[in-house]
Design an enzyme around this catalytic site. Structure first.
Site, mmCIF file in Angstrom:
data_model
loop_
_atom_site.group_PDB
_atom_site.id
_atom_site.type_symbol
_atom_site.label_atom_id
_atom_site.label_comp_id
_atom_site.label_asym_id
_atom_site.label_seq_id
_atom_site.Cartn_x
_atom_site.Cartn_y
_atom_site.Cartn_z
ATOM 1 N N ARG A 34 0.793 -1.221 0.000
ATOM 2 C CA ARG A 34 0.000 0.000 0.000
ATOM 3 C C ARG A 34 0.828 1.275 0.000
ATOM 4 N NH1 ARG A 34 -3.055 -3.547 1.480
ATOM 5 N NH2 ARG A 34 -1.200 -4.216 2.540
ATOM 6 N N LYS A 77 25.615 -4.677 -1.977
ATOM 7 C CA LYS A 77 27.072 -4.572 -2.203
ATOM 8 C C LYS A 77 27.766 -3.914 -1.024
ATOM 9 C CE LYS A 77 26.464 -3.836 -7.177
ATOM 10 N NZ LYS A 77 26.615 -2.820 -8.237
ATOM 11 N N ARG A 93 11.566 3.623 3.190
ATOM 12 C CA ARG A 93 11.179 2.704 4.273
ATOM 13 C C ARG A 93 12.398 1.856 4.607
ATOM 14 N NH1 ARG A 93 5.909 -1.128 4.451
ATOM 15 N NH2 ARG A 93 5.052 0.888 5.057
ATOM 16 N N HIS A 106 5.470 5.712 11.565
ATOM 17 C CA HIS A 106 4.966 5.599 10.181
ATOM 18 C C HIS A 106 4.036 6.799 9.932
ATOM 19 C CE1 HIS A 106 3.641 4.055 6.459
ATOM 20 N NE2 HIS A 106 3.318 2.825 6.787
#
Ligand code: NCD
Length: 306
Positions: free
Chosen positions: A54, A83, A104, A132
């Site tokens: 979402r 890497k 995120r 959040h």
């Protein structure tokens, strides 16, 4: 030069700014065509070091509906972090290509580190079990559209209050408003962390803890269900024991108010039986829709276009 405005924690926005974003989102919902070119030639980078459906899709849809473009990755394994590249370096580089970044990361605090490294606005799209803020803006727009204000209600937050970052950010936002009462419903092992309770106490928030959803349900104006956050558990056994602690079904809803709204940031696992989806009080898919519009408003605001 104007100061760069980031969104790391919901408290980076004043209540006036939140009202402003809700107003813009309402206007976009009413007149989407007026906004369709507002971000033409602008680019959003979505740097997702942790899975998302979402949040990433709604950011992408938001930028597309504003006439802008999107670049980025949806999986850390397809980025140079495999890497050994640091988050800071990835973000500096993304800032060379994009006008705004949504990121995120599984580590709490990663977006704060990133924000100091680039001259483009950084949006925290979820950092570990911490915060959040854009889900909270989504939740606030939903509450505003369904209840008309951010004051005078009792909200039950149910499920994994320990690791559920959406709950932490939503509490931080709502404790700034008048007469909001919080009922925290969780198993003992998944209670709200102490640092959050300290913040609530310092703000004079009214809260109480329950273990049974049935005990709380008749009092609620809003029920905010959450998933047990499997990915934050240290062992599978504890997760399996706790994952089905709460299952909202039509039988439990019989004791709820007729105008209580049922929210969930999604994804749902078992916390809400599918039979509840057709109940007029269920608004979790509407909430997902609100996520696109409030992110459109946020992008415009952080880019200084609104
Ligand atoms: C939430 C999250 O990522 O914290 N999902 C979302 O962004 N809508 C909730 C969750 O994953 O349980």
């Amino acid at each position: 030069m104007n100061e760069i405005k980031n969104l790391i924690n919901i408290t980076d926005l004043s209540v006036q700014e939140i009202d402003h974003l809700v107003e813009i989102a309402d206007d976009i919902m009413a007149r989407p065509e007026a906004y369709q070119d507002t971000c033409s030639h602008k680019k959003l980078a979505t740097l997702f070091f942790e899975p998302s459906t979402r949040t990433r899709l709604s950011f992408t849809a938001a930028m597309m509906e504003l006439g802008g473009n999107v670049l980025g990755f949806s999986d850390a394994s397809s980025s140079s972090s495999t890497k050994g590249e640091s988050v800071a370096d990835t973000v500096i580089m993304a800032g060379c290509y994009a006008d705004i970044i949504a990121m995120r990361h599984p580590k709490e605090g990663a977006p704060v580190v990133a924000a100091g490294k680039t001259i483009v606005p950084i949006i925290n799209a979820g950092d570990g079990g911490h915060f959040h803020p854009t889900q909270t803006l989504t939740d606030l727009l939903t509450i505003h559209r369904k209840k008309g204000s951010f004051t005078n209600f009792t909200i039950g937050l149910c499920g994994d209050l320990m690791f559920g970052r959406t709950v932490h950010s939503l509490i931080e936002a709502l404790m700034r408003y008048e007469n909001v009462r919080f009922i925290l419903i969780s198993p003992r092992e998944l209670k709200l962390p102490e640092y959050m309770k300290e913040k609530m106490n310092a703000a004079g928030a009214v809260w109480v803890e329950y273990e049974k959803l049935e005990d709380a349900i008749p009092e609620l104006d809003i029920l905010y269900m959450t998933r047990v956050q499997k990915e934050r558990f240290f062992n599978e056994e504890d997760y399996v024991r706790l994952r089905d602690s709460y299952i909202l079904d039509l039988e439990k809803l019989e004791a709820a108010k007729d105008d209580m709204i049922i929210m969930h940031p999604l994804p749902r696992v078992n916390e809400i039986a599918v039979e509840v989806d057709n109940d007029p009080r269920a608004c979790y898919f509407y909430q997902a829709l609100c996520g696109k519009y409030i992110r459109m408003a946020l992008i415009l605001y952080l880019l200084g276009l609104k």
